[in-house]
Design a protein around this motif. Sequence first.
Motif, PDB file in Angstrom:
ATOM      1  N   GLU A  22       6.413  21.800   1.563  1.00 30.52           N
ATOM      2  CA  GLU A  22       6.841  21.774   0.167  1.00 30.52           C
ATOM      3  C   GLU A  22       7.333  20.398  -0.257  1.00 30.52           C
ATOM      4  O   GLU A  22       7.539  20.153  -1.452  1.00 30.52           O
ATOM      5  N   GLU A  23       7.548  19.509   0.688  1.00 32.59           N
ATOM      6  CA  GLU A  23       8.036  18.162   0.377  1.00 32.59           C
ATOM      7  C   GLU A  23       6.863  17.178   0.286  1.00 32.59           C
ATOM      8  O   GLU A  23       5.955  17.198   1.123  1.00 32.59           O
ATOM      9  N   ILE A  24       6.882  16.333  -0.727  1.00 37.72           N
ATOM     10  CA  ILE A  24       5.889  15.281  -0.869  1.00 37.72           C
ATOM     11  C   ILE A  24       6.571  13.954  -0.529  1.00 37.72           C
ATOM     12  O   ILE A  24       7.527  13.545  -1.200  1.00 37.72           O
ATOM     13  N   LEU A  25       6.090  13.307   0.530  1.00 35.66           N
ATOM     14  CA  LEU A  25       6.666  12.043   0.969  1.00 35.66           C
ATOM     15  C   LEU A  25       5.905  10.873   0.353  1.00 35.66           C
ATOM     16  O   LEU A  25       4.666  10.880   0.307  1.00 35.66           O
ATOM     17  N   SER A  26       6.646   9.883  -0.121  1.00 33.62           N
ATOM     18  CA  SER A  26       6.047   8.637  -0.582  1.00 33.62           C
ATOM     19  C   SER A  26       6.142   7.633   0.566  1.00 33.62           C
ATOM     20  O   SER A  26       7.235   7.190   0.913  1.00 33.62           O
ATOM     21  N   VAL A  27       5.015   7.324   1.157  1.00 39.79           N
ATOM     22  CA  VAL A  27       4.976   6.420   2.310  1.00 39.79           C
ATOM     23  C   VAL A  27       4.334   5.107   1.885  1.00 39.79           C
ATOM     24  O   VAL A  27       3.216   5.099   1.354  1.00 39.79           O
ATOM     25  N   TYR A  28       5.036   4.014   2.125  1.00 36.92           N
ATOM     26  CA  TYR A  28       4.527   2.690   1.789  1.00 36.92           C
ATOM     27  C   TYR A  28       4.382   1.854   3.058  1.00 36.92           C
ATOM     28  O   TYR A  28       5.140   2.020   4.015  1.00 36.92           O
ATOM     29  N   LEU A  29       3.408   0.951   3.042  1.00 36.52           N
ATOM     30  CA  LEU A  29       3.198   0.057   4.167  1.00 36.52           C
ATOM     31  C   LEU A  29       2.829  -1.326   3.656  1.00 36.52           C
ATOM     32  O   LEU A  29       2.232  -1.471   2.585  1.00 36.52           O
ATOM     33  N   THR A  30       3.216  -2.340   4.438  1.00 35.63           N
ATOM     34  CA  THR A  30       2.943  -3.704   4.015  1.00 35.63           C
ATOM     35  C   THR A  30       2.963  -4.654   5.200  1.00 35.63           C
ATOM     36  O   THR A  30       3.351  -4.274   6.310  1.00 35.63           O
TER      37      THR A  30
ATOM     38  N   ALA B   3       0.846  -1.188   0.000  1.00 32.65           N
ATOM     39  CA  ALA B   3       0.000   0.000   0.000  1.00 32.65           C
ATOM     40  C   ALA B   3       0.880   1.236   0.000  1.00 32.65           C
ATOM     41  O   ALA B   3       2.000   1.213   0.519  1.00 32.65           O
ATOM     42  N   GLY B   4       0.379   2.316  -0.557  1.00 33.61           N
ATOM     43  CA  GLY B   4       1.181   3.529  -0.627  1.00 33.61           C
ATOM     44  C   GLY B   4       0.350   4.783  -0.463  1.00 33.61           C
ATOM     45  O   GLY B   4      -0.884   4.755  -0.569  1.00 33.61           O
ATOM     46  N   ALA B   5       1.035   5.895  -0.201  1.00 32.90           N
ATOM     47  CA  ALA B   5       0.370   7.187  -0.093  1.00 32.90           C
ATOM     48  C   ALA B   5       1.357   8.295  -0.395  1.00 32.90           C
ATOM     49  O   ALA B   5       2.546   8.193  -0.075  1.00 32.90           O
ATOM     50  N   LYS B   6       0.878   9.350  -1.024  1.00 31.96           N
ATOM     51  CA  LYS B   6       1.634  10.587  -1.176  1.00 31.96           C
ATOM     52  C   LYS B   6       1.160  11.539  -0.083  1.00 31.96           C
ATOM     53  O   LYS B   6      -0.032  11.873  -0.019  1.00 31.96           O
ATOM     54  N   ILE B   7       2.083  11.928   0.789  1.00 36.57           N
ATOM     55  CA  ILE B   7       1.734  12.766   1.932  1.00 36.57           C
ATOM     56  C   ILE B   7       2.485  14.085   1.836  1.00 36.57           C
ATOM     57  O   ILE B   7       3.698  14.115   1.623  1.00 36.57           O
ATOM     58  N   GLN B   8       1.740  15.173   1.986  1.00 36.43           N
ATOM     59  CA  GLN B   8       2.332  16.507   1.869  1.00 36.43           C
ATOM     60  C   GLN B   8       2.898  16.960   3.206  1.00 36.43           C
ATOM     61  O   GLN B   8       2.173  17.140   4.177  1.00 36.43           O
ATOM     62  N   ALA B   9       4.213  17.154   3.252  1.00 39.62           N
ATOM     63  CA  ALA B   9       4.872  17.729   4.420  1.00 39.62           C
ATOM     64  C   ALA B   9       5.396  19.106   3.992  1.00 39.62           C
ATOM     65  O   ALA B   9       6.574  19.286   3.699  1.00 39.62           O
TER      66      ALA B   9
END
Length: 267
Positions: free
Chosen positions: A157-165, A149-155
């Motif tokens: 000006e930075e966009i973090l790609s967060v994955y979980l499994t 699973a994944g998500a684009k999270i706005q921090a």
Amino acid sequence: MKRKAVIGILIVIAAIVVFALWRHNSRNYNRVLGDKENIETPETIKIATYNIKTLNQGEDLHACVQDLKTAQADILVLQEVDESAFRSNEMEMVKELAAAADYPYYYFYETMWMVDGYYGLGLLSRYPILSVSSHSLPNELLKEPRILAGAKIQAGEEILSVYLTHLSYKERDVRWEQIDYLKEELQNERNTILMGDFNTFTADDFFTINGYEQINNAATPLLTFRDFGFPDNIFYADHFTLLDKGTLQSSFSDHNLLWCQLKIQPS
């Protein structure tokens, strides 16, 4: 009579096809949830992963909320989450945990249909979730499904790609196929974090991903399962700087919460 039998068989085949398509679409997708918001870029971020053991079928919501409040993570991922299931009092676990622990953004990822509800992974965030994704991991046909699973999270000006499994447990060969999938998908990505339960119980089970550091490793293992296992881990792109890491003893689960504090390097 033959005509009725043929019609019956066709109906069964059609039902199987529809179910297979629905199951595939429920685990393989990319969805946009919202637009960027005007928020300040944080210098550091605290992230965590927690296998909540389906909250012992819904009995320990209060205990879990207290653990989450103690951890004070900015982004937290959950494994073994029920959603509207009879066995856990039909709780919408991710939604209820988010509300009780003051997380304005959350998402539930379905991995398995349980007839009366769903089972899967959860994401809680203090920062806006812009989009989510889910992709099936390699697995044996009749075994419990697994996803990345994944998500684009706005921090800011930075966009973090967060994955979980949550990788397979008993089928070691299958688990390594899933690990190979992770390595191929995530290698050398900037601003990327991978968290979850990797079912790592021996030193030989640890693995690396190109371009990433990891919190749990064979040299300095952190016990996260009772007093002998270290299945939970956090991988982070190597341009982040690790500031601190540790575990939080669970008040109800057989897993402990694993966390770390990272310094964000502006792009």
